[in-house]
Design an enzyme around this catalytic site. Structure first.
Site: not given
Ligand code: GRF
Length: 198
Positions: A89, A108
């Site tokens: 983030l 994304h």
């Molecule tokens: C997904 O939706 C991806 O697109 C994003 O964060 C999510 C992934 O989270 N930007 P994680 O890998 O389970 O932490």
């Protein structure tokens, strides 16, 4: 190819990449995991897989330049070719963007350029898609630049939004789709079908 994964939270995308490498679906290796969040489960996933992992955040490195230099040192020590942001983030600092020009990618959970930008992450994205009554959503993988979600798109896949979908049901479908799509696209990057910038 040596891959670094940056992840702020659960790391399910990270796990898909680790498994894809272990199963031979990606001709590469996740060599290091970096998180800005000391509680991120992604760090625990890395530990379980014996992958070097680091918590690097502004709470420890108060100066942004020091933080970037620390990240660069880790990337260089692991001879990293590709950086993949999977649920990370934070913005990537200019020194890192310059050094790994066009070799940093982000995933994304929507069809950019729609539903991207600051604050468009996690459930915020799916809530906006449902609110806009979109008939399709999907997954975008794009190069990373100095602005959120605005680098060149390298791959997209679509998912139908059905009448009864809620942000929650859509998020589950999209995350599931990400885990397969991510492995395919990272293999395209690693194998040269999608070009790196170096
Ligand atoms: C997904 O939706 C991806 O697109 C994003 O964060 C999510 C992934 O989270 N930007 P994680 O890998 O389970 O932490």
């Amino acid at each position: 190819m040596n891959i670094a994964v940056f992840s702020s939270h659960d790391g399910s995308d990270l796990q898909a990449l680790i498994d894809g490498c272990k199963d031979g679906k990606i001709d590469g290796k996740v060599c290091v995991v970096i998180s800005n969040n000391s509680d991120a489960f992604s760090l625990e996933r890395a530990r379980k897989e014996n992958i070097d992992n680091y918590h690097i955040s502004s709470s420890v490195h108060h100066d942004a330049n020091d933080l970037d230099l620390k990240i660069l040192e880790i990337l260089e020590n692991h001879n990293i070719d590709i950086i993949f942001l999977a649920g990370y983030l934070k913005k990537i600092g200019i020194p890192i963007l310059q050094k790994y020009n066009n070799s940093i990618f982000n995933i994304h959970p929507a069809l950019l350029p729609k539903f991207g930008g600051k604050d468009m992450y996690g459930m915020n994205v799916h809530k906006a898609v449902i609110k806009a009554k979109e008939l399709v959503s999907g997954v975008t993988i794009h190069r990373v630049n100095e602005e959120y979600d605005s680098g060149d798109i390298v791959a997209q896949t679509q998912i139908d939004v059905i009448e009864n979908d809620t942000p929650e049901t859509l998020s589950v479908k999209i995350l599931d789709c990400e885990h397969t799509f991510l492995v395919e696209v990272v293999n395209d990057i690693v194998s040269g079908r999608i070009k790196l910038g170096k």
